[in-house]
Design a protein around this motif. Structure first.
Motif, PDB file in Angstrom:
ATOM      1  N   GLU A  34       0.836  -1.209   0.000  1.00  0.00           N
ATOM      2  CA  GLU A  34       0.000   0.000   0.000  1.00  0.00           C
ATOM      3  C   GLU A  34       0.865   1.251   0.000  1.00  0.00           C
ATOM      4  O   GLU A  34       0.400   2.330  -0.373  1.00  0.00           O
ATOM      5  N   ALA A  35       2.094   1.118   0.470  1.00  0.00           N
ATOM      6  CA  ALA A  35       2.998   2.267   0.569  1.00  0.00           C
ATOM      7  C   ALA A  35       4.432   1.786   0.463  1.00  0.00           C
ATOM      8  O   ALA A  35       4.737   0.612   0.708  1.00  0.00           O
ATOM      9  N   ILE A  36       5.313   2.736   0.097  1.00  0.00           N
ATOM     10  CA  ILE A  36       6.737   2.442  -0.061  1.00  0.00           C
ATOM     11  C   ILE A  36       7.533   3.403   0.793  1.00  0.00           C
ATOM     12  O   ILE A  36       7.279   4.614   0.788  1.00  0.00           O
ATOM     13  N   ALA A  37       8.498   2.873   1.510  1.00  0.00           N
ATOM     14  CA  ALA A  37       9.482   3.694   2.221  1.00  0.00           C
ATOM     15  C   ALA A  37      10.794   3.579   1.455  1.00  0.00           C
ATOM     16  O   ALA A  37      11.331   2.477   1.295  1.00  0.00           O
ATOM     17  N   SER A  38      11.298   4.721   0.967  1.00  0.00           N
ATOM     18  CA  SER A  38      12.479   4.708   0.111  1.00  0.00           C
ATOM     19  C   SER A  38      13.739   5.013   0.905  1.00  0.00           C
ATOM     20  O   SER A  38      13.806   6.019   1.618  1.00  0.00           O
ATOM     21  N   PHE A  39      14.742   4.151   0.735  1.00  0.00           N
ATOM     22  CA  PHE A  39      16.048   4.340   1.373  1.00  0.00           C
ATOM     23  C   PHE A  39      17.152   4.183   0.329  1.00  0.00           C
ATOM     24  O   PHE A  39      18.199   3.600   0.586  1.00  0.00           O
ATOM     25  N   THR A  40      16.900   4.718  -0.857  1.00  0.00           N
ATOM     26  CA  THR A  40      17.913   4.785  -1.905  1.00  0.00           C
ATOM     27  C   THR A  40      18.796   6.010  -1.664  1.00  0.00           C
ATOM     28  O   THR A  40      18.596   6.764  -0.715  1.00  0.00           O
ATOM     29  N   ASN A  41      19.763   6.229  -2.547  1.00  0.00           N
ATOM     30  CA  ASN A  41      20.441   7.523  -2.543  1.00  0.00           C
ATOM     31  C   ASN A  41      19.457   8.572  -3.061  1.00  0.00           C
ATOM     32  O   ASN A  41      18.424   8.247  -3.663  1.00  0.00           O
ATOM     33  N   ASN A  45      24.318  12.678  -4.053  1.00  0.00           N
ATOM     34  CA  ASN A  45      23.870  13.382  -2.852  1.00  0.00           C
ATOM     35  C   ASN A  45      23.512  14.842  -3.126  1.00  0.00           C
ATOM     36  O   ASN A  45      22.854  15.484  -2.307  1.00  0.00           O
ATOM     37  N   GLY A  46      23.958  15.372  -4.258  1.00  0.00           N
ATOM     38  CA  GLY A  46      23.713  16.776  -4.560  1.00  0.00           C
ATOM     39  C   GLY A  46      24.774  17.704  -4.019  1.00  0.00           C
ATOM     40  O   GLY A  46      24.892  18.855  -4.435  1.00  0.00           O
ATOM     41  N   GLY A  47      25.566  17.240  -3.094  1.00  0.00           N
ATOM     42  CA  GLY A  47      26.617  18.003  -2.432  1.00  0.00           C
ATOM     43  C   GLY A  47      27.098  17.185  -1.256  1.00  0.00           C
ATOM     44  O   GLY A  47      26.901  15.967  -1.210  1.00  0.00           O
ATOM     45  N   GLY A  48      27.694  17.857  -0.278  1.00  0.00           N
ATOM     46  CA  GLY A  48      28.115  17.173   0.929  1.00  0.00           C
ATOM     47  C   GLY A  48      27.233  17.574   2.099  1.00  0.00           C
ATOM     48  O   GLY A  48      26.030  17.323   2.110  1.00  0.00           O
ATOM     49  N   ALA A  49      27.841  18.251   3.070  1.00  0.00           N
ATOM     50  CA  ALA A  49      27.069  18.733   4.217  1.00  0.00           C
ATOM     51  C   ALA A  49      25.972  19.703   3.788  1.00  0.00           C
ATOM     52  O   ALA A  49      24.925  19.799   4.428  1.00  0.00           O
ATOM     53  N   GLU A  96      29.572   5.946   0.642  1.00  0.00           N
ATOM     54  CA  GLU A  96      29.902   6.014  -0.783  1.00  0.00           C
ATOM     55  C   GLU A  96      29.074   7.069  -1.493  1.00  0.00           C
ATOM     56  O   GLU A  96      29.601   7.865  -2.282  1.00  0.00           O
ATOM     57  N   TRP A  97      27.778   7.121  -1.236  1.00  0.00           N
ATOM     58  CA  TRP A  97      26.970   8.090  -1.980  1.00  0.00           C
ATOM     59  C   TRP A  97      26.846   9.433  -1.268  1.00  0.00           C
ATOM     60  O   TRP A  97      26.640  10.450  -1.932  1.00  0.00           O
ATOM     61  N   LEU A  98      26.983   9.469   0.059  1.00  0.00           N
ATOM     62  CA  LEU A  98      26.989  10.766   0.745  1.00  0.00           C
ATOM     63  C   LEU A  98      28.135  11.649   0.263  1.00  0.00           C
ATOM     64  O   LEU A  98      28.014  12.876   0.232  1.00  0.00           O
ATOM     65  N   SER A  99      29.247  11.021  -0.108  1.00  0.00           N
ATOM     66  CA  SER A  99      30.416  11.783  -0.553  1.00  0.00           C
ATOM     67  C   SER A  99      30.509  11.873  -2.074  1.00  0.00           C
ATOM     68  O   SER A  99      31.561  12.215  -2.621  1.00  0.00           O
ATOM     69  N   ASP A 100      29.392  11.596  -2.755  1.00  0.00           N
ATOM     70  CA  ASP A 100      29.311  11.688  -4.213  1.00  0.00           C
ATOM     71  C   ASP A 100      28.453  12.903  -4.571  1.00  0.00           C
ATOM     72  O   ASP A 100      27.274  12.954  -4.217  1.00  0.00           O
ATOM     73  N   PRO A 101      29.003  13.897  -5.272  1.00  0.00           N
ATOM     74  CA  PRO A 101      28.235  15.120  -5.556  1.00  0.00           C
ATOM     75  C   PRO A 101      27.027  14.896  -6.459  1.00  0.00           C
ATOM     76  O   PRO A 101      26.087  15.693  -6.437  1.00  0.00           O
ATOM     77  N   VAL A 102      27.023  13.822  -7.236  1.00  0.00           N
ATOM     78  CA  VAL A 102      25.887  13.529  -8.105  1.00  0.00           C
ATOM     79  C   VAL A 102      24.774  12.846  -7.325  1.00  0.00           C
ATOM     80  O   VAL A 102      23.609  13.255  -7.360  1.00  0.00           O
TER      81      VAL A 102
END
Length: 369
Positions: free
Chosen positions: A96-103, A207-211, A199-205
């Motif tokens: 009925e619903a989805i919880a997303s935990f992708t990048n 994550n969109g950036g870092g902090a 891996e993806w937190l430190s990827d600008p694509v």
């Protein structure tokens, strides 16, 4: 009092207690699927979902078969409930619903798949890595007639709920003049997040950036809420790399200034704090409220020197993300302001403008609607 009358009263009391309990028991648990396992918050979410009688976890999708197997073993997931193909999971598990935990970069793909099947989606913050991605999500949600929720830890803080009551409903501090959000920790590597998360937190694509994106989104979300979804006139940002050897491709320190017609917002997002923090300061014309985490709150008002206040408990459907999701899916309520798509489309505008401002060293004016 006659014996028959006493029996009638007893029967009525029994029915009054039994009927609501039966109605609650007869409501089937929410059929919930999880899309992606690369976000570090998924572990806590899985534990919480499995512990609830009102949730049935019917499917878990993750394209990395090795990572999927690790989680399946850790959380005793049945072979029939795990998938490396998103469409196959949605069609076979029938959630009925989805919880997303992708990048964050993959959020539009999940929402588009959900919208094609008319399924509500809740994702971890932020909504998107760019305005283009945010608009893909908006279009898909509209075409599918679905709700899209964005989950922030700070949404469920009792301290923030009490600030809303004090500042917005009671207007005890007058008009808001300044907001300061201080969010972050010592950095994802320093706090030992999972390798797939780092891996993806430190990827600008991805994550969109870092902090800037990881923690700047909290302040943008809260300030948009407090300003009633008013978009700032300008966004000015500075980003820096204090740990270039650890995070060579993204910023680890960011400060964002939001200019509103009658207020300012200052967002301090960092992977360099000496301790974890999610704090919010709100200053009005004649009062203030300062939240430290979810339960610390200090208030200063006219004729009331600054003092500690015990935050009010949240309503049952505002205490945590799962309870809120269930209420939305069951059509008991709309998404709250902080979780709403409208709020988070503005958050994405702010973050993209901040990224551009940091790149050009110039303020960025948001286009007028």
């Amino acid at each position: 009092m006659t014996r028959p009358f006493v029996l009638v009263l007893a029967a009525a009391a029994f029915l009054a207690a039994w009927l609501p309990a039966r109605a609650q028991h007869s409501t089937p648990p929410l059929r919930l699927a999880i899309a992606g396992l690369v976000h570090g918050h998924v572990s806590g979410f899985l534990r919480a979902a499995q512990a609830r009688p009102d949730v049935r976890l019917v499917g878990v999708y993750e394209p990395d078969a090795t990572l999927l197997k690790k989680y399946a073993q850790r959380y005793n997931l049945a072979d029939a409930d795990v998938f490396t193909d998103l469409a196959a999971m949605l069609d076979r598990a029938k959630p009925e619903a989805i919880a997303s935990f992708t990048n964050t970069y993959d959020h539009p793909v999940v929402v588009e798949a959900a919208a094609a099947r008319h399924l509500t989606v809740m994702m971890e913050k932020p909504l998107a890595v760019s305005n283009a991605h945010a608009q893909r999500i908006r279009r898909a949600a509209g075409q599918g007639g679905i709700q899209v929720l964005v989950n922030y830890e700070t949404t469920w803080y009792p301290s923030h709920g009490t600030i809303w009551t004090l500042i917005k409903e009671r207007r005890a501090a007058g008009d808001i003049r300044k907001m300061v959000a201080l969010d972050g920790h010592a950095g994802p590597k320093a706090i030992n997040v999972q390798p797939e998360f780092l891996e993806w937190l430190s990827d600008p694509v991805k994550n969109g950036g870092g902090a800037l994106f990881d923690f700047g989104c909290y302040g943008a979300n809260l300030m948009t809420w407090l300003m009633d979804n008013q978009r700032p006139r300008t966004v000015t940002a500075i980003t820096q790399q204090f740990q270039p050897d650890v995070y060579p491709r993204v910023d680890d320190e960011a400060t964002i200034v939001l200019e509103y017609p009658t207020a300012q917002g200052i967002i301090q997002a960092s992977w360099n704090w000496p301790f974890n923090r999610k704090d919010l300061e709100v200053y009005g014309h004649h009062g203030l409220a300062i939240a430290t985490g979810g339960y610390g709150l200090r208030v200063g008002l006219p004729n009331e020197p600054e003092h500690a206040v015990t935050p009010e408990p949240r309503a049952a459907d505002e205490r945590d993300s799962i309870s809120h999701l269930i209420a939305v899916v069951r059509d008991k309520r709309a998404p709250n302001g902080l979780s709403s798509l409208d709020n988070n489309l503005i958050v994405t505008e702010i973050l993209e403008a901040a990224r551009e401002s940091a790149r050009t060293h110039r303020p960025v004016a948001l286009a007028r609607e």
